[in-house]
Scaffold this motif. Structure first.
Motif, PDB file in Angstrom:
ATOM      1  N   THR A   6      65.433  11.323 -39.325  1.00  0.00           N
ATOM      2  CA  THR A   6      66.754  11.858 -38.987  1.00  0.00           C
ATOM      3  C   THR A   6      67.781  11.131 -39.848  1.00  0.00           C
ATOM      4  O   THR A   6      67.855   9.907 -39.827  1.00  0.00           O
ATOM      5  CB  THR A   6      67.064  11.659 -37.488  1.00  0.00           C
ATOM      6  OG1 THR A   6      66.004  12.258 -36.729  1.00  0.00           O
ATOM      7  CG2 THR A   6      68.385  12.312 -37.116  1.00  0.00           C
ATOM      8  N   LYS A  17      66.593   7.214 -39.831  1.00  0.00           N
ATOM      9  CA  LYS A  17      65.651   6.468 -38.997  1.00  0.00           C
ATOM     10  C   LYS A  17      64.390   7.307 -38.873  1.00  0.00           C
ATOM     11  O   LYS A  17      64.435   8.536 -38.812  1.00  0.00           O
ATOM     12  CB  LYS A  17      66.226   6.113 -37.638  1.00  0.00           C
ATOM     13  CG  LYS A  17      66.413   7.266 -36.699  1.00  0.00           C
ATOM     14  CD  LYS A  17      66.874   6.797 -35.330  1.00  0.00           C
ATOM     15  CE  LYS A  17      67.097   8.010 -34.436  1.00  0.00           C
ATOM     16  NZ  LYS A  17      67.489   7.650 -33.099  1.00  0.00           N
ATOM     17  N   GLU A  19      60.993   8.107 -36.689  1.00  0.00           N
ATOM     18  CA  GLU A  19      60.367   8.040 -35.374  1.00  0.00           C
ATOM     19  C   GLU A  19      59.033   8.772 -35.430  1.00  0.00           C
ATOM     20  O   GLU A  19      58.879   9.728 -36.198  1.00  0.00           O
ATOM     21  CB  GLU A  19      61.248   8.686 -34.314  1.00  0.00           C
ATOM     22  CG  GLU A  19      62.547   7.941 -34.081  1.00  0.00           C
ATOM     23  CD  GLU A  19      63.464   8.662 -33.116  1.00  0.00           C
ATOM     24  OE1 GLU A  19      63.875   8.028 -32.129  1.00  0.00           O
ATOM     25  OE2 GLU A  19      63.755   9.850 -33.359  1.00  0.00           O
ATOM     26  N   CYS A  20      58.111   8.312 -34.622  1.00  0.00           N
ATOM     27  CA  CYS A  20      56.817   8.962 -34.504  1.00  0.00           C
ATOM     28  C   CYS A  20      56.489   9.063 -33.023  1.00  0.00           C
ATOM     29  O   CYS A  20      56.503   8.045 -32.318  1.00  0.00           O
ATOM     30  CB  CYS A  20      55.745   8.168 -35.245  1.00  0.00           C
ATOM     31  SG  CYS A  20      54.128   8.945 -35.205  1.00  0.00           S
ATOM     32  N   GLU A  21      56.245  10.282 -32.564  1.00  0.00           N
ATOM     33  CA  GLU A  21      55.952  10.535 -31.152  1.00  0.00           C
ATOM     34  C   GLU A  21      57.039   9.943 -30.248  1.00  0.00           C
ATOM     35  O   GLU A  21      56.749   9.337 -29.217  1.00  0.00           O
ATOM     36  CB  GLU A  21      54.564  10.006 -30.793  1.00  0.00           C
ATOM     37  CG  GLU A  21      53.458  10.700 -31.574  1.00  0.00           C
ATOM     38  CD  GLU A  21      52.089  10.091 -31.368  1.00  0.00           C
ATOM     39  OE1 GLU A  21      51.965   9.030 -30.715  1.00  0.00           O
ATOM     40  OE2 GLU A  21      51.134  10.685 -31.892  1.00  0.00           O
ATOM     41  N   GLY A  22      58.291  10.083 -30.672  1.00  0.00           N
ATOM     42  CA  GLY A  22      59.420   9.607 -29.883  1.00  0.00           C
ATOM     43  C   GLY A  22      59.687   8.121 -29.959  1.00  0.00           C
ATOM     44  O   GLY A  22      60.636   7.622 -29.352  1.00  0.00           O
ATOM     45  N   ARG A  23      58.893   7.390 -30.729  1.00  0.00           N
ATOM     46  CA  ARG A  23      59.071   5.938 -30.847  1.00  0.00           C
ATOM     47  C   ARG A  23      59.694   5.580 -32.186  1.00  0.00           C
ATOM     48  O   ARG A  23      59.263   6.054 -33.232  1.00  0.00           O
ATOM     49  CB  ARG A  23      57.727   5.221 -30.734  1.00  0.00           C
ATOM     50  CG  ARG A  23      57.139   5.270 -29.361  1.00  0.00           C
ATOM     51  CD  ARG A  23      55.987   4.267 -29.263  1.00  0.00           C
ATOM     52  NE  ARG A  23      55.262   4.484 -28.030  1.00  0.00           N
ATOM     53  CZ  ARG A  23      53.968   4.697 -27.952  1.00  0.00           C
ATOM     54  NH1 ARG A  23      53.228   4.731 -29.033  1.00  0.00           N
ATOM     55  NH2 ARG A  23      53.395   4.866 -26.785  1.00  0.00           N
ATOM     56  N   PHE A  24      60.671   4.692 -32.133  1.00  0.00           N
ATOM     57  CA  PHE A  24      61.322   4.207 -33.346  1.00  0.00           C
ATOM     58  C   PHE A  24      60.321   3.421 -34.193  1.00  0.00           C
ATOM     59  O   PHE A  24      59.590   2.578 -33.688  1.00  0.00           O
ATOM     60  CB  PHE A  24      62.517   3.312 -32.974  1.00  0.00           C
ATOM     61  CG  PHE A  24      63.150   2.641 -34.148  1.00  0.00           C
ATOM     62  CD1 PHE A  24      64.034   3.345 -34.964  1.00  0.00           C
ATOM     63  CD2 PHE A  24      62.866   1.322 -34.449  1.00  0.00           C
ATOM     64  CE1 PHE A  24      64.620   2.731 -36.058  1.00  0.00           C
ATOM     65  CE2 PHE A  24      63.455   0.696 -35.537  1.00  0.00           C
ATOM     66  CZ  PHE A  24      64.333   1.410 -36.342  1.00  0.00           C
ATOM     67  N   VAL A  25      60.307   3.701 -35.502  1.00  0.00           N
ATOM     68  CA  VAL A  25      59.429   2.980 -36.431  1.00  0.00           C
ATOM     69  C   VAL A  25      60.267   2.062 -37.336  1.00  0.00           C
ATOM     70  O   VAL A  25      59.996   0.879 -37.436  1.00  0.00           O
ATOM     71  CB  VAL A  25      58.593   3.962 -37.280  1.00  0.00           C
ATOM     72  CG1 VAL A  25      57.740   3.209 -38.298  1.00  0.00           C
ATOM     73  CG2 VAL A  25      57.719   4.843 -36.392  1.00  0.00           C
ATOM     74  N   CYS A  26      61.275   2.639 -38.005  1.00  0.00           N
ATOM     75  CA  CYS A  26      62.121   1.858 -38.912  1.00  0.00           C
ATOM     76  C   CYS A  26      63.306   2.711 -39.352  1.00  0.00           C
ATOM     77  O   CYS A  26      63.403   3.884 -38.999  1.00  0.00           O
ATOM     78  CB  CYS A  26      61.335   1.386 -40.136  1.00  0.00           C
ATOM     79  SG  CYS A  26      60.798   2.733 -41.210  1.00  0.00           S
ATOM     80  N   TYR A  27      64.171   2.116 -40.138  1.00  0.00           N
ATOM     81  CA  TYR A  27      65.279   2.832 -40.757  1.00  0.00           C
ATOM     82  C   TYR A  27      64.869   3.230 -42.177  1.00  0.00           C
ATOM     83  O   TYR A  27      63.852   2.760 -42.695  1.00  0.00           O
ATOM     84  CB  TYR A  27      66.534   1.951 -40.801  1.00  0.00           C
ATOM     85  CG  TYR A  27      67.053   1.598 -39.438  1.00  0.00           C
ATOM     86  CD1 TYR A  27      67.760   2.534 -38.684  1.00  0.00           C
ATOM     87  CD2 TYR A  27      66.832   0.341 -38.884  1.00  0.00           C
ATOM     88  CE1 TYR A  27      68.236   2.226 -37.420  1.00  0.00           C
ATOM     89  CE2 TYR A  27      67.302   0.019 -37.623  1.00  0.00           C
ATOM     90  CZ  TYR A  27      67.998   0.973 -36.903  1.00  0.00           C
ATOM     91  OH  TYR A  27      68.462   0.656 -35.648  1.00  0.00           O
TER      92      TYR A  27
END
Length: 131
Positions: A6, A17, A19-27
């Motif tokens: 996004t 940022k 996200e994978c499966e609704g979880r933040f990974v990194c910017y």
């Protein structure tokens, strides 16, 4: 597996940022949007297949496949979009300005491990780029 990027657009660069499966990974950091112009613009929003790629410069990294009118779009470490990117996407641990970030190698390794693990399970990995 879907990885969602996004974005927020600025005149000097693009921040995002992952996200994978609704979880933040990194910017992420990228070049600004300049109408998909080669080597000076980030890529268009859309869905892209991710795959493994090797080059002497970046070693094992991630390629964003089938970008319209573009080639060699990669996910690789960089902390300054204007100085280090030519249309690619750089994962970063922290955003420090428009198209600027910190600790890119750490963030890149997180993304690479996520993508490579899914590929080893024979999953299709899609990058969904949106604003």
């Amino acid at each position: 597996m879907d990885i969602v990027l996004t974005r927020t657009y600025f005149s000097d660069g693009t921040n995002g940022k992952i996200e994978c499966e609704g979880r933040f990974v990194c910017y992420t950091i990228e070049l600004p949007w300049l109408d998909n112009a080669k080597q000076i613009s980030c890529i268009p929003e859309g869905k892209y297949l991710l795959r493994r790629r090797y080059s002497p410069k970046f070693q094992w990294h991630v390629e964003v496949a089938d970008v319209a009118n573009r080639s060699s779009i990669l996910l690789h470490p960089a902390n300054n979009a204007q100085k280090e990117l030519k249309g690619c996407i750089a994962p970063v641990t922290k955003v420090s300005g428009a198209g600027l970030g910190l600790q890119s190698r750490q963030a890149f390794l997180k993304v690479k491990c996520l993508v490579y693990s899914a590929l080893e399970r024979n999953e299709t990995v899609l990058l969904i780029v949106q604003s």
